[in-house]
Design a protein around this motif. Structure first.
Motif, PDB file in Angstrom:
ATOM      1  N   LYS A 185       0.834  -1.199   0.000  1.00 29.74           N
ATOM      2  CA  LYS A 185       0.000   0.000   0.000  1.00 29.74           C
ATOM      3  C   LYS A 185       0.874   1.256   0.000  1.00 29.74           C
ATOM      4  O   LYS A 185       1.865   1.336   0.725  1.00 29.74           O
ATOM      5  CB  LYS A 185      -0.923   0.026   1.216  1.00 29.74           C
ATOM      6  CG  LYS A 185      -1.938  -1.115   1.244  1.00 29.74           C
ATOM      7  CD  LYS A 185      -2.875  -1.067   0.058  1.00 29.74           C
ATOM      8  CE  LYS A 185      -3.887  -2.198   0.095  1.00 29.74           C
ATOM      9  NZ  LYS A 185      -4.757  -2.188  -1.108  1.00 29.74           N
ATOM     10  N   ASN A 186       0.493   2.208  -0.819  1.00 30.36           N
ATOM     11  CA  ASN A 186       1.191   3.493  -0.865  1.00 30.36           C
ATOM     12  C   ASN A 186       0.430   4.490   0.001  1.00 30.36           C
ATOM     13  O   ASN A 186      -0.725   4.818  -0.303  1.00 30.36           O
ATOM     14  CB  ASN A 186       1.284   4.000  -2.301  1.00 30.36           C
ATOM     15  CG  ASN A 186       2.091   3.071  -3.189  1.00 30.36           C
ATOM     16  OD1 ASN A 186       3.151   2.592  -2.786  1.00 30.36           O
ATOM     17  ND2 ASN A 186       1.604   2.818  -4.390  1.00 30.36           N
ATOM     18  N   ILE A 187       1.065   4.926   1.076  1.00 29.47           N
ATOM     19  CA  ILE A 187       0.409   5.819   2.030  1.00 29.47           C
ATOM     20  C   ILE A 187       1.120   7.167   2.052  1.00 29.47           C
ATOM     21  O   ILE A 187       2.346   7.234   2.182  1.00 29.47           O
ATOM     22  CB  ILE A 187       0.409   5.208   3.448  1.00 29.47           C
ATOM     23  CG1 ILE A 187      -0.411   3.907   3.464  1.00 29.47           C
ATOM     24  CG2 ILE A 187      -0.151   6.198   4.461  1.00 29.47           C
ATOM     25  CD1 ILE A 187      -0.532   3.266   4.831  1.00 29.47           C
ATOM     26  N   LEU A 188       0.340   8.223   1.925  1.00 26.08           N
ATOM     27  CA  LEU A 188       0.873   9.582   2.019  1.00 26.08           C
ATOM     28  C   LEU A 188       0.380  10.199   3.319  1.00 26.08           C
ATOM     29  O   LEU A 188      -0.819  10.225   3.580  1.00 26.08           O
ATOM     30  CB  LEU A 188       0.425  10.414   0.815  1.00 26.08           C
ATOM     31  CG  LEU A 188       1.043  11.804   0.665  1.00 26.08           C
ATOM     32  CD1 LEU A 188       1.074  12.217  -0.815  1.00 26.08           C
ATOM     33  CD2 LEU A 188       0.307  12.867   1.466  1.00 26.08           C
ATOM     34  N   VAL A 189       1.317  10.674   4.127  1.00 22.59           N
ATOM     35  CA  VAL A 189       0.994  11.297   5.414  1.00 22.59           C
ATOM     36  C   VAL A 189       1.515  12.729   5.401  1.00 22.59           C
ATOM     37  O   VAL A 189       2.648  12.980   4.978  1.00 22.59           O
ATOM     38  CB  VAL A 189       1.645  10.533   6.587  1.00 22.59           C
ATOM     39  CG1 VAL A 189       1.279  11.189   7.921  1.00 22.59           C
ATOM     40  CG2 VAL A 189       1.229   9.067   6.586  1.00 22.59           C
ATOM     41  N   THR A 190       0.679  13.668   5.841  1.00 24.02           N
ATOM     42  CA  THR A 190       1.164  15.037   6.020  1.00 24.02           C
ATOM     43  C   THR A 190       1.236  15.338   7.513  1.00 24.02           C
ATOM     44  O   THR A 190       0.453  14.814   8.303  1.00 24.02           O
ATOM     45  CB  THR A 190       0.258  16.072   5.333  1.00 24.02           C
ATOM     46  OG1 THR A 190      -1.010  16.123   5.999  1.00 24.02           O
ATOM     47  CG2 THR A 190       0.064  15.726   3.866  1.00 24.02           C
ATOM     48  N   ALA A 191       2.190  16.191   7.889  1.00 31.51           N
ATOM     49  CA  ALA A 191       2.414  16.464   9.312  1.00 31.51           C
ATOM     50  C   ALA A 191       3.026  17.847   9.490  1.00 31.51           C
ATOM     51  O   ALA A 191       3.577  18.434   8.555  1.00 31.51           O
ATOM     52  CB  ALA A 191       3.338  15.402   9.902  1.00 31.51           C
ATOM     53  N   GLY A 213       1.362  13.144  13.178  1.00 30.80           N
ATOM     54  CA  GLY A 213       1.637  12.726  11.813  1.00 30.80           C
ATOM     55  C   GLY A 213       2.877  11.858  11.699  1.00 30.80           C
ATOM     56  O   GLY A 213       2.888  10.867  10.957  1.00 30.80           O
ATOM     57  N   TYR A 214       3.913  12.215  12.435  1.00 26.93           N
ATOM     58  CA  TYR A 214       5.145  11.427  12.398  1.00 26.93           C
ATOM     59  C   TYR A 214       4.918  10.038  12.994  1.00 26.93           C
ATOM     60  O   TYR A 214       5.476   9.049  12.511  1.00 26.93           O
ATOM     61  CB  TYR A 214       6.272  12.149  13.141  1.00 26.93           C
ATOM     62  CG  TYR A 214       7.018  13.164  12.290  1.00 26.93           C
ATOM     63  CD1 TYR A 214       8.391  13.104  12.151  1.00 26.93           C
ATOM     64  CD2 TYR A 214       6.343  14.181  11.624  1.00 26.93           C
ATOM     65  CE1 TYR A 214       9.088  14.030  11.376  1.00 26.93           C
ATOM     66  CE2 TYR A 214       7.011  15.107  10.845  1.00 26.93           C
ATOM     67  CZ  TYR A 214       8.392  15.024  10.723  1.00 26.93           C
ATOM     68  OH  TYR A 214       9.075  15.939   9.930  1.00 26.93           O
ATOM     69  N   SER A 215       4.100   9.958  14.032  1.00 31.27           N
ATOM     70  CA  SER A 215       3.775   8.652  14.617  1.00 31.27           C
ATOM     71  C   SER A 215       3.019   7.790  13.614  1.00 31.27           C
ATOM     72  O   SER A 215       3.278   6.588  13.493  1.00 31.27           O
ATOM     73  CB  SER A 215       2.940   8.831  15.889  1.00 31.27           C
ATOM     74  OG  SER A 215       3.684   9.459  16.904  1.00 31.27           O
ATOM     75  N   ILE A 216       2.088   8.401  12.881  1.00 34.02           N
ATOM     76  CA  ILE A 216       1.327   7.658  11.871  1.00 34.02           C
ATOM     77  C   ILE A 216       2.255   7.181  10.762  1.00 34.02           C
ATOM     78  O   ILE A 216       2.153   6.042  10.299  1.00 34.02           O
ATOM     79  CB  ILE A 216       0.192   8.536  11.303  1.00 34.02           C
ATOM     80  CG1 ILE A 216      -0.873   8.770  12.382  1.00 34.02           C
ATOM     81  CG2 ILE A 216      -0.430   7.896  10.069  1.00 34.02           C
ATOM     82  CD1 ILE A 216      -1.914   9.805  12.001  1.00 34.02           C
ATOM     83  N   LYS A 270      -4.186  13.108   6.296  1.00 30.40           N
ATOM     84  CA  LYS A 270      -3.825  14.524   6.367  1.00 30.40           C
ATOM     85  C   LYS A 270      -3.807  14.988   7.810  1.00 30.40           C
ATOM     86  O   LYS A 270      -4.770  15.529   8.331  1.00 30.40           O
ATOM     87  CB  LYS A 270      -4.811  15.359   5.554  1.00 30.40           C
ATOM     88  CG  LYS A 270      -4.680  15.241   4.046  1.00 30.40           C
ATOM     89  CD  LYS A 270      -3.448  15.989   3.519  1.00 30.40           C
ATOM     90  CE  LYS A 270      -3.632  17.471   3.489  1.00 30.40           C
ATOM     91  NZ  LYS A 270      -3.192  18.206   4.675  1.00 30.40           N
ATOM     92  N   ALA A 271      -2.650  14.778   8.465  1.00 33.75           N
ATOM     93  CA  ALA A 271      -2.517  15.160   9.876  1.00 33.75           C
ATOM     94  C   ALA A 271      -1.847  16.516  10.060  1.00 33.75           C
ATOM     95  O   ALA A 271      -1.703  16.981  11.190  1.00 33.75           O
ATOM     96  CB  ALA A 271      -1.722  14.086  10.623  1.00 33.75           C
TER      97      ALA A 271
END
Length: 396
Positions: A185-191, A213-216, A270-271
Motif C-alpha cells: 500500500k502506498n500511504i501519504l501522510v502530512t504532518a 503525523g510522524y507517529s502515523i 492529512k494530519a
C-alpha cells in the motif's frame, strides 16, 4: 522473546556495543554476544556477559559447560544478526564467504536478517574493496547502517564513525517488529505546521508539533506500507523506514506536493495543520514599525482535503479536525463537505490533548455514521489504532 546475536569486532567503537547491549536488553530482547579475538582487546568479555546475562562467545571451540552452543545453534536462534561495530575485515569476510572464526561462521550459517553498522578509518571505508564488498552484501539483502562523519579516533576527519547508538536501536527495533499488514500500500501522510511569510523575518504559523503525523508515518512503515511523509515545520527526526520524505514550508508548497502524488496513492492521512489563510503579498524587505496600527490583508489558501475529495477515485481519504468547541458537529460536517472516508477529531483545549502534548484524546468518525472513541493515550498508540481502523474498515 526476540533473539539478537550481536557481533562485536576489533574497533575502538567496541565500547559502544556495551550501550547497544544494555538498551536492547531493556526492551526485553535476548542478546547473545560474539566477540572477535581483536574485540576482546578493547572490551573485556565479562562486561557483555554481565550486561546480557549470557555467555559471551569468542572461540569457535571454547568449552561452555553449562550451556551447549555452537555457531550453527546461534545462527538458527537469531531473529537478527547485528554486527556493531563492523570492521572492514569482517565485512570482507562475509562478502566473500570466509568463515574462519565464530562471528564469520555464524554470519555464513544464518538465514536471519543481517544488519551491519560499519566503523573504521575513512580511507578504509572509501577504499574500492570495501565499497565493492558493501554493495555485494546489499544486493544479498544485508542492511547497512551508514556511519557518521567527523573526527575519527586516528584524528582523520571523514566518514567512518559508528552510527549513533539510538539510530542503531531504532533500526533494529523496526526490523524486529515490522509486519506485512499494509504491504504494497502506498500511504501519504502530512504532518507539522505550515509557515506563511509576511516578510523575510515574520510569518504566520500554528502550534502543531507534528508528533501525530510522524507517529502515523512511522507505524505505517512498520506495517509494511510504502510511506511518503510530507512535513511542514517540526523539531522531529524523520522516522526510520520512510520511503520518501519531503520538507515543505507553506500551504501552497504542501498543496503542490500532495496533489502531484495523489494519483499513485492508496491512502492519504492529512494530519498536518495547514494554514487557512496567507498574506496576499509578501514584503520583499522587513516591514518597519511605525506609530500607527497596521493590518495585513489575507487571502484563502487552497483547500487540500477538499481538492483530494473532489478528485477521489480509488483512494482512502482520512482527515483531522482540531477544534475547541462543537467538535462532533464540525467533524461530521467536514466528512460530508470534503468527501472523506474517515476523520480523526479532537478538542485541543482539553488537558492531555492537542498539538504540543505527547498524548491525545480523539474520536474517529466514519462516512457510514459510526464512531470510535480513543481515550487518553500516547500519540504512538493512537497512530496504531487509527491505522488498524483504516485497515479493518477500508483495506481489502
Amino acid at each position: 522473546m526476540k533473539n539478537i546475536v550481536l557481533g562485536v569486532t576489533g574497533s575502538i567503537a567496541a565500547y559502544k556495543a556495551c550501550d547497544i547491549t544494555s538498551k536492547l536488553v531493556k526492551k526485553d530482547i535476548n542478546i547473545d554476544v560474539i566477540m572477535t579475538n581483536n574485540a576482546v582487546k578493547f572490551v573485556n568479555p565479562l562486561t557483555f556477559q554481565t550486561l546480557s546475562s549470557n555467555v559471551v562467545n569468542v572461540d569457535m571451540f571454547q568449552d561452555i559447560k553449562y550451556w551447549e552452543v555452537n555457531h550453527i545453534e546461534l545462527a538458527k536462534k537469531a531473529d537478527i544478526l547485528l554486527i556493531a561495530p563492523a570492521t572492514a575485515n569482517i565485512i570482507a569476510k562475509i562478502a566473500n564467504g570466509i568463515a574462519d572464526d565464530m562471528l564469520s561462521s555464524v554470519a555464513l550459517a544464518t538465514k536471519s536478517k543481517i544488519i551491519i553498522a560499519p566503523a573504521m578509518n575513512t580511507n578504509m571505508y572509501d577504499n574500492p574493496a570495501t565499497t565493492e564488498n558493501i554493495e555485494k552484501l546489499k544486493k544479498r539483502g544485508v542492511l547497512f547502517i551508514e556511519p557518521g562523519s567527523g573526527v575519527l579516533a586516528c584524528k582523520d576527519i571523514g566518514k567512518g564513525k559508528l552510527a549513533d547508538v539510538e539510530t542503531i536501536i531504532e533500526v533494529v527495533d523496526f526490523e524486529l517488529n515490522k509486519t506485512q499488514e499494509l504491504e504494497g500500500k502506498n500511504i501519504l501522510v502530512t504532518a507539522g505546521a505550515t509557515i506563511e511569510d509576511i516578510d523575510p523575518v515574520r510569518y504566520i504559523t500554528n502550534n502543531s508539533s507534528g508528533k501525530m503525523g510522524y507517529s502515523i508515518a512511522k507505524e505505517s512503515a512498520l506495517m509494511g506500507a510504502n510511506v511518503i511523509l510530507i512535513s511542514g515545520h517540526t523539531n522531529l527526526s524523520v522516522p526510520y523506514g520512510i520511503k520518501e520524505f519531503v520538507r515543505i514550508r507553506s500551504a501552497k508548497d504542501m498543496y503542490d506536493e500532495v496533489v502531484n502524488r495523489y494519483d499513485n496513492i492508496d491512502i492519504v492521512i492529512k494530519a498536518a495543520a495547514v494554514a487557512d489563510y496567507t498574506p496576499q503579498k509578501k514584503a520583499d524587505n522587513k516591514i518597519k514599525k511605525s506609530d500607527t496600527d497596521m493590518s495585513i490583508a489575507l487571502t484563502r489558501t487552497k483547500d487540500i482535503l477538499k481538492t483530494l475529495g473532489e478528485n477521489k477515485k480509488h483512494q482512502i481519504l482520512v482527515g483531522f479536525a482540531a477544534e475547541t468547541t462543537d467538535v462532533e458537529n464540525y467533524a461530521k460536517t467536514k466528512i460530508q463537505k470534503k468527501n472523506l472516508d474517515m476523520i480523526v477529531a479532537n478538542n485541543v483545549s482539553m488537558e492531555g490533548a492537542g498539538f504540543l502534548s505527547d498524548t491525545n484524546i480523539v474520536d474517529i468518525y466514519y462516512s457510514d455514521g459510526s464512531k470510535t472513541h480513543i481515550p487518553k493515550s500516547s500519540k504512538c498508540e493512537i497512530a496504531k489504532l487509527i491505522l488498524k481502523n483504516i485497515k479493518d474498515k477500508f483495506v481489502k
